[in-house]
Design a protein around this motif. Sequence first.
Motif, PDB file in Angstrom:
ATOM      1  N   TRP A   1      54.931  25.189  34.815  1.00 26.11           N
ATOM      2  CA  TRP A   1      54.495  26.522  34.410  1.00 26.11           C
ATOM      3  C   TRP A   1      53.293  26.994  35.211  1.00 26.11           C
ATOM      4  CZ3 TRP A   1      58.187  28.590  31.781  1.00 26.11           C
ATOM      5  CH2 TRP A   1      58.955  27.827  30.897  1.00 26.11           C
ATOM      6  N   THR A   2      52.486  26.059  35.699  1.00 24.11           N
ATOM      7  CA  THR A   2      51.299  26.437  36.475  1.00 24.11           C
ATOM      8  C   THR A   2      51.683  27.147  37.763  1.00 24.11           C
ATOM      9  OG1 THR A   2      50.059  24.559  35.584  1.00 24.11           O
ATOM     10  CG2 THR A   2      49.240  25.557  37.614  1.00 24.11           C
ATOM     11  N   SER A   3      52.575  26.547  38.549  1.00 22.43           N
ATOM     12  CA  SER A   3      53.026  27.182  39.786  1.00 22.43           C
ATOM     13  C   SER A   3      53.783  28.466  39.492  1.00 22.43           C
ATOM     14  CB  SER A   3      53.921  26.217  40.582  1.00 22.43           C
ATOM     15  OG  SER A   3      53.178  25.088  41.011  1.00 22.43           O
TER      16      SER A   3
ATOM     17  N   VAL B   1      62.159  35.374  36.817  1.00 20.18           N
ATOM     18  CA  VAL B   1      61.654  34.619  37.963  1.00 20.18           C
ATOM     19  C   VAL B   1      60.827  33.410  37.520  1.00 20.18           C
ATOM     20  CG1 VAL B   1      60.284  34.723  40.077  1.00 20.18           C
ATOM     21  CG2 VAL B   1      61.642  36.703  39.381  1.00 20.18           C
ATOM     22  N   GLY B   2      59.905  33.624  36.570  1.00 23.27           N
ATOM     23  CA  GLY B   2      58.995  32.564  36.170  1.00 23.27           C
ATOM     24  C   GLY B   2      59.682  31.357  35.552  1.00 23.27           C
TER      25      GLY B   2
ATOM     26  N   LEU C   1      62.722  24.756  38.324  1.00 20.04           N
ATOM     27  CA  LEU C   1      62.904  24.188  39.661  1.00 20.04           C
ATOM     28  C   LEU C   1      61.740  23.276  40.025  1.00 20.04           C
ATOM     29  CD1 LEU C   1      64.553  24.134  42.305  1.00 20.04           C
ATOM     30  CD2 LEU C   1      63.234  26.136  43.055  1.00 20.04           C
ATOM     31  N   GLY C   2      60.561  23.581  39.498  1.00 25.19           N
ATOM     32  CA  GLY C   2      59.386  22.766  39.784  1.00 25.19           C
ATOM     33  C   GLY C   2      59.511  21.338  39.302  1.00 25.19           C
ATOM     34  N   VAL C   3      60.418  21.081  38.342  1.00 29.92           N
ATOM     35  CA  VAL C   3      60.640  19.708  37.880  1.00 29.92           C
ATOM     36  C   VAL C   3      61.085  18.827  39.043  1.00 29.92           C
ATOM     37  CG1 VAL C   3      62.038  18.245  36.367  1.00 29.92           C
ATOM     38  CG2 VAL C   3      61.182  20.446  35.531  1.00 29.92           C
TER      39      VAL C   3
ATOM     40  N   PRO D   1      56.014  24.000  48.474  1.00 30.19           N
ATOM     41  CA  PRO D   1      56.864  24.997  47.817  1.00 30.19           C
ATOM     42  C   PRO D   1      56.139  26.326  47.590  1.00 30.19           C
ATOM     43  CG  PRO D   1      57.063  22.889  46.713  1.00 30.19           C
ATOM     44  CD  PRO D   1      55.925  22.761  47.670  1.00 30.19           C
ATOM     45  N   MET D   2      54.841  26.256  47.272  1.00 30.82           N
ATOM     46  CA  MET D   2      54.079  27.482  47.052  1.00 30.82           C
ATOM     47  C   MET D   2      53.977  28.296  48.337  1.00 30.82           C
ATOM     48  SD  MET D   2      52.409  29.271  44.806  1.00 30.82           S
ATOM     49  CE  MET D   2      52.291  28.052  43.487  1.00 30.82           C
TER      50      MET D   2
END
Length: 266
Positions: free
Chosen positions: A74-76, A98-99, A105-107, A154-155
């Motif tokens: 959730w942070t990214s 989007v969020g 996906l960040g997992v 990724p960011m």
Amino acid sequence: MELNILQVLFLSLYAGIAMVDGLSFGIGLNGIIQTGVVTGIFVGRPELGLIVGGTLQSYALGIGTYGGASIPNWTSAAMLVTALGTSVDQAQTLITMVGVPLAALGVQFDILGRMSNTFFQRRADKFVEVGDLKGIERMNLMGTIPWALSRTIPMFVALYFGGEAVTNFTAFINNNIPWLTQGFQIAGKILPGVGFTILLKYLPVQRHFTWLIVGFVLSAYLKMDTLGVALIGLAAALLVYRTNVEGVGGVAAGPSDMGGDDEYDE
């Protein structure tokens, strides 16, 4: 609004540093609300950052990396939605469309960071066998590199290439598939409820059920905003804490503690 290269680099580095802070120092750089606000300030949309961070924080309530589990990032997601968004009006659409997918996906990137880190930890085990303290320290420090890169890379890619894509995607969804947006909005309203439910499972609700009723009445019937309820909750927590401390110590406040005059003391 397109981001310049300085903004992209700063936010990418911040994402990596925040991850390391979350694993070590814990000064708050990795908080969902904090990252949303910092991103909003740096891209000139602080209000959007606060709304996005607060909303995604409510989604994450009660969820933690217990036992080394990987959870939605959730942070990214808060950083990306804030950075790629354009206005407060489209905040809810960006969060749901989007969020949430980005957080899920960040997992995978979190798992990749964990797997990469095992190389350094294996090396640290070798140094343990020979008693090389410097080697152990060096491997542990180097172990932060894959963790940071699992957020930084990724960011950077998302911010550098994703601005126009996100704008076009959300516009297409809103114009051509409005029912999908409505469905995600419903799901977005359910997630905070799930988070609060999980959180309440861990809190001593049965011992302090009275305060739960008070908070519900303030919010549902008196329509008090979240800050007001939170301040009353803080006052209740301080009251309970003081009562417990005095109960454990077995000493009640005397006249001097309550502001009385010394002449009444024996």
